[in-house]
Design a protein around this motif. Structure first.
Motif, PDB file in Angstrom:
ATOM      1  N   GLY A 309      55.829-165.929  92.985  1.00  0.00           N
ATOM      2  CA  GLY A 309      55.928-165.368  94.323  1.00  0.00           C
ATOM      3  C   GLY A 309      55.346-163.978  94.371  1.00  0.00           C
ATOM      4  O   GLY A 309      54.583-163.561  93.500  1.00  0.00           O
ATOM      5  N   VAL A 310      55.712-163.250  95.401  1.00  0.00           N
ATOM      6  CA  VAL A 310      55.220-161.897  95.631  1.00  0.00           C
ATOM      7  C   VAL A 310      56.308-160.921  95.204  1.00  0.00           C
ATOM      8  O   VAL A 310      57.323-160.784  95.889  1.00  0.00           O
ATOM      9  N   ASN A 311      56.119-160.261  94.088  1.00  0.00           N
ATOM     10  CA  ASN A 311      57.076-159.255  93.649  1.00  0.00           C
ATOM     11  C   ASN A 311      56.675-157.903  94.227  1.00  0.00           C
ATOM     12  O   ASN A 311      55.542-157.446  94.034  1.00  0.00           O
ATOM     13  N   THR A 312      57.597-157.284  94.955  1.00  0.00           N
ATOM     14  CA  THR A 312      57.252-156.182  95.850  1.00  0.00           C
ATOM     15  C   THR A 312      57.830-154.846  95.388  1.00  0.00           C
ATOM     16  O   THR A 312      58.865-154.784  94.725  1.00  0.00           O
ATOM     17  N   VAL A 313      57.141-153.775  95.786  1.00  0.00           N
ATOM     18  CA  VAL A 313      57.591-152.406  95.559  1.00  0.00           C
ATOM     19  C   VAL A 313      57.533-151.675  96.897  1.00  0.00           C
ATOM     20  O   VAL A 313      56.492-151.692  97.567  1.00  0.00           O
ATOM     21  N   VAL A 314      58.629-151.056  97.289  1.00  0.00           N
ATOM     22  CA  VAL A 314      58.660-150.241  98.510  1.00  0.00           C
ATOM     23  C   VAL A 314      58.867-148.790  98.098  1.00  0.00           C
ATOM     24  O   VAL A 314      59.858-148.459  97.428  1.00  0.00           O
ATOM     25  N   LEU A 315      57.931-147.939  98.494  1.00  0.00           N
ATOM     26  CA  LEU A 315      58.010-146.509  98.193  1.00  0.00           C
ATOM     27  C   LEU A 315      58.429-145.749  99.447  1.00  0.00           C
ATOM     28  O   LEU A 315      57.766-145.837 100.480  1.00  0.00           O
ATOM     29  N   ASP A 316      59.502-144.996  99.348  1.00  0.00           N
ATOM     30  CA  ASP A 316      59.980-144.182 100.469  1.00  0.00           C
ATOM     31  C   ASP A 316      60.073-142.725 100.059  1.00  0.00           C
ATOM     32  O   ASP A 316      59.355-141.876 100.577  1.00  0.00           O
ATOM     33  N   SER A 317      60.930-142.436  99.105  1.00  0.00           N
ATOM     34  CA  SER A 317      61.135-141.054  98.674  1.00  0.00           C
ATOM     35  C   SER A 317      61.679-141.060  97.256  1.00  0.00           C
ATOM     36  O   SER A 317      62.181-142.076  96.762  1.00  0.00           O
ATOM     37  N   CYS A 318      61.574-139.920  96.589  1.00  0.00           N
ATOM     38  CA  CYS A 318      62.042-139.832  95.206  1.00  0.00           C
ATOM     39  C   CYS A 318      62.202-138.365  94.815  1.00  0.00           C
ATOM     40  O   CYS A 318      61.745-137.465  95.518  1.00  0.00           O
ATOM     41  N   ARG A 319      62.820-138.138  93.671  1.00  0.00           N
ATOM     42  CA  ARG A 319      62.958-136.772  93.151  1.00  0.00           C
ATOM     43  C   ARG A 319      61.759-136.376  92.299  1.00  0.00           C
ATOM     44  O   ARG A 319      61.364-135.223  92.274  1.00  0.00           O
ATOM     45  N   ASP A 320      61.222-137.356  91.547  1.00  0.00           N
ATOM     46  CA  ASP A 320      60.141-137.075  90.596  1.00  0.00           C
ATOM     47  C   ASP A 320      59.096-138.184  90.711  1.00  0.00           C
ATOM     48  O   ASP A 320      59.249-139.250  90.120  1.00  0.00           O
ATOM     49  N   LEU A 321      58.051-137.917  91.482  1.00  0.00           N
ATOM     50  CA  LEU A 321      57.039-138.954  91.722  1.00  0.00           C
ATOM     51  C   LEU A 321      56.296-139.314  90.444  1.00  0.00           C
ATOM     52  O   LEU A 321      55.921-140.473  90.249  1.00  0.00           O
ATOM     53  N   ASP A 439      46.563-162.133 104.319  1.00  0.00           N
ATOM     54  CA  ASP A 439      46.179-163.379 103.649  1.00  0.00           C
ATOM     55  C   ASP A 439      45.690-163.139 102.231  1.00  0.00           C
ATOM     56  O   ASP A 439      45.763-164.034 101.386  1.00  0.00           O
ATOM     57  N   LEU A 440      45.205-161.927 101.968  1.00  0.00           N
ATOM     58  CA  LEU A 440      44.667-161.620 100.646  1.00  0.00           C
ATOM     59  C   LEU A 440      45.778-161.404  99.626  1.00  0.00           C
ATOM     60  O   LEU A 440      45.659-161.793  98.462  1.00  0.00           O
ATOM     61  N   TYR A 441      46.879-160.798 100.062  1.00  0.00           N
ATOM     62  CA  TYR A 441      47.931-160.446  99.105  1.00  0.00           C
ATOM     63  C   TYR A 441      49.208-161.277  99.250  1.00  0.00           C
ATOM     64  O   TYR A 441      50.155-161.100  98.484  1.00  0.00           O
ATOM     65  N   LEU A 442      49.249-162.185 100.225  1.00  0.00           N
ATOM     66  CA  LEU A 442      50.441-163.001 100.411  1.00  0.00           C
ATOM     67  C   LEU A 442      50.407-164.169  99.430  1.00  0.00           C
ATOM     68  O   LEU A 442      49.622-165.104  99.573  1.00  0.00           O
ATOM     69  N   GLY A 443      51.251-164.113  98.435  1.00  0.00           N
ATOM     70  CA  GLY A 443      51.264-165.123  97.379  1.00  0.00           C
ATOM     71  C   GLY A 443      50.881-164.497  96.060  1.00  0.00           C
ATOM     72  O   GLY A 443      50.205-163.465  96.008  1.00  0.00           O
ATOM     73  N   GLU A 444      51.338-165.102  94.970  1.00  0.00           N
ATOM     74  CA  GLU A 444      51.054-164.552  93.652  1.00  0.00           C
ATOM     75  C   GLU A 444      49.573-164.682  93.313  1.00  0.00           C
ATOM     76  O   GLU A 444      48.967-165.732  93.476  1.00  0.00           O
ATOM     77  N   ARG A 445      48.989-163.589  92.840  1.00  0.00           N
ATOM     78  CA  ARG A 445      47.645-163.586  92.271  1.00  0.00           C
ATOM     79  C   ARG A 445      47.840-163.340  90.778  1.00  0.00           C
ATOM     80  O   ARG A 445      47.990-162.208  90.344  1.00  0.00           O
ATOM     81  N   PHE A 446      47.866-164.418  90.006  1.00  0.00           N
ATOM     82  CA  PHE A 446      48.337-164.356  88.629  1.00  0.00           C
ATOM     83  C   PHE A 446      47.377-163.576  87.751  1.00  0.00           C
ATOM     84  O   PHE A 446      46.226-163.976  87.552  1.00  0.00           O
TER      85      PHE A 446
END
Length: 555
Positions: A309-321, A439-446
């Motif tokens: 599947g699509v394993n996702t990362v959401v970036l919002d805020s952090c202490r140490d980028l 359409d390009l990134y929806l789905g696993e690109r192994f």
């Protein structure tokens, strides 16, 4: 000998770890921590060399010919190992014949014997690492740890849940109830009845990690297993099947409780095995396309799938980028993202990421992430340990195709492996896209490819990411935020989408590391798979309960 008693201390510790979810393992995680590791490593090298360019002797029913076309991703040379290919009907008949005696054993007898199999597999863990390395393409460290001792942990974990499921119902019970003036008193007997023959499909890039717990779950609950490995990664499963068969035979059981069913790329058997009238259980790890077919066509067999599947990362805020970027970069590179838990899609608000009280522009975040990945890939010694090799030539073609479809933040090229000059290698490809290119990134690109996706805001990023997981599937998800309210929203959204969420993790542990006895792998709540390693639902349906009852004290 009472094998359950022999392993009781270790098994009890595993049960406690599963219940309380803390870190525990009976195995050292590094090869150098194993007793006599230098001698065992040298012996494994000799054993592996001795297996190459030879027939793999596995005496099974219905052998029709010999097949084998594995090619090492490190040397790009054929292993030259030929395995017996058997007539499927012969294996199913042999498995059915082996079932009754195995089913008559009590759960403790089966589990004790299977714990002996764990010992046998552990004794071959150095050889297994060589086999995985030269078929799946993993690094030596990952082959030993991830496909060796961690997979053994998952196997024990499956036995624990099988035991808990089988021992929930007593063998007998006494029941009384008043009917009018009469008291009805019954003695009841409950029997655990196996479903039947299980077929276990294993994947090319991580053959043992899912297969061993699946095999243990079926066997512990009384079902024989036919193992169907990927044609490109047979050797790890051939060694595994050999171990199971030897331990079974040494303990007076029919070795045909575990057999190996080979096919080839040109003559696949997958659909035939799934639809075989004697197939009662299907465990499948592999592509989403075939996994979807299995789920739709396995009935009346019970099926457990783990696909992609699509394993996702959401970036919002952090202490140490910088710490966030280092962790992301390392995980994006781990085994060239050829793991079902590898992050792929990184959702970035167009305003950028808040670091403390300051905003880092989105363009800078993209560049710093690309630079961090490049720093790993540009060091051949580090790349060899982290990126390892590319298992399949098809992955190289995918990378070349994707590079022409979006803005390239980081191009993908071969890197020179310091120990294997002919190794199939590629550095990660990183692309910058917008949500209109879904359409390009929806789905696993192994393989080693990631997409940095510009979103309107952090809220939009979370909405986009969780929608993609619900529609295309997703096993893992990663969130970086200092906003507790946003974290709560994300936890709920990802729970509903069915992806396991990691929040604000940095440091040396790979973000996608899944700990046996503590972390659940897959939820079964989205298209990435319908099963979870490991919980009661993974084993409890592999047997059913029948009962008989009769008046107490009567004939």
């Amino acid at each position: 000998m009472d094998l359950f008693k022999k392993h009781e201390q270790r098994f009890t510790a595993a049960r406690k770890a599963c219940k309380e979810r803390f870190h525990w393992s009976p195995f050292p995680e590094a090869a150098t921590l194993m007793p006599d590791h230098e001698a065992r490593s040298a012996q494994a090298d000799q054993e592996f060399t001795g297996l190459c360019n030879q027939p793999f002797n596995l005496s099974q029913p219905g052998i029709i010919d010999q097949v084998g076309d594995e090619i090492s991703p490190y040397t790009r040379e054929p292993l030259g190992i030929h395995y017996p290919r058997c007539e499927p009907d012969a294996l199913f008949s042999a498995a059915e014949a082996a079932l009754p005696a195995w089913a008559r054993l009590c759960p403790e007898q089966r589990i004790g014997l299977l714990m002996d199999v764990i010992d046998a597999l552990e004794s071959k863990v150095f050889l297994m690492a060589r086999a995985v390395m030269h078929t799946a393409g993993q690094s030596p460290n990952m082959s030993f740890t991830g496909s060796g001792v961690n997979a053994l942990d998952r196997a024990i974990e499956a036995l624990v849940y099988a035991y808990e499921a089988m021992r929930f119902t007593p063998d007998t019970a006494h029941w009384e109830r008043q009917f009018g003036k009469a008291t009805i008193s019954l003695d009841k007997t409950y029997r655990l009845v196996p479903r039947g023959v299980a077929v276990c499909f294993t994947c090319a890039s991580f053959p043992t990690w899912n297969a061993w717990p699946s095999m243990m779950a079926s066997l512990a609950t009384g079902n024989p297993v036919i193992v169907k490995p990927h044609p490109g990664s047979v050797l790890p499963m051939a060694i595994s099947v050999e171990c199971f068969r030897e331990v079974l035979a040494a303990n007076g059981q029919d070795p045909n409780l575990v057999t190996l069913q080979l096919d080839t790329r040109n003559a696949p058997l997958g659909k035939i095995l799934v639809k075989h009238p004697k197939t009662a259980i299907v465990d499948f790890t592999g592509s989403a396309r075939f996994g979807s077919w299995v789920e739709q066509n396995a009935h009346p067999a019970l099926c457990f799938t783990e696909t992609a599947g699509v394993n996702t990362v959401v970036l919002d805020s952090c202490r140490d980028l910088d710490a966030v970027i280092r962790s992301l970069a390392t995980t994006l590179c781990m085994f060239s993202a050829q793991m079902c838990t590898s992050p792929q899609n990184i959702y970035l608000p167009k305003q950028g990421v808040k670091e403390g009280d300051n905003w880092v522009p989105a363009s800078e975040v993209r560049q710093r992430l690309a630079d961090a990945v490049h720093a790993i890939a540009d060091n051949p010694r580090k790349a060899a340990m982290i990126l390892a090799t590319i298992q399949s030539p098809e992955t190289e073609s995918l990378l070349d195709d994707l590079a022409g479809q979006a803005e390239v933040l980081l191009p993908s090229n071969a890197y020179p492996h310091p120990d294997y000059p002919n190794a199939r290698t590629r550095t990660p490809l990183m692309l910058s896209v917008c949500t209109a290119q879904r359409d390009l990134y929806l789905g696993e690109r192994f393989g080693p490819v990631s997409f940095v996706i510009e979103c309107e805001s952090a809220e939009d990023a979370l909405q986009q990411a969780t929608r993609d997981v619900r529609e295309a599937g997703g096993l893992t998800a990663f969130l970086y935020s200092e906003n507790e309210r946003f974290i709560e929203q994300a936890e709920l959204a990802y729970a509903r989408a069915g992806a396991q969420l990691t929040i604000n993790l940095t440091g040396p542990m790979p973000l996608n590391f899944a700990a046996a006895y503590s972390d659940f792998h897959v939820t079964g709540l989205n298209p990435a798979g319908n099963a979870s390693l490991t919980e009661l639902g993974f084993v409890a349906q592999r047997f059913r309960i029948s009962q008989s009852r009769r008046p107490s004290g009567g004939c």
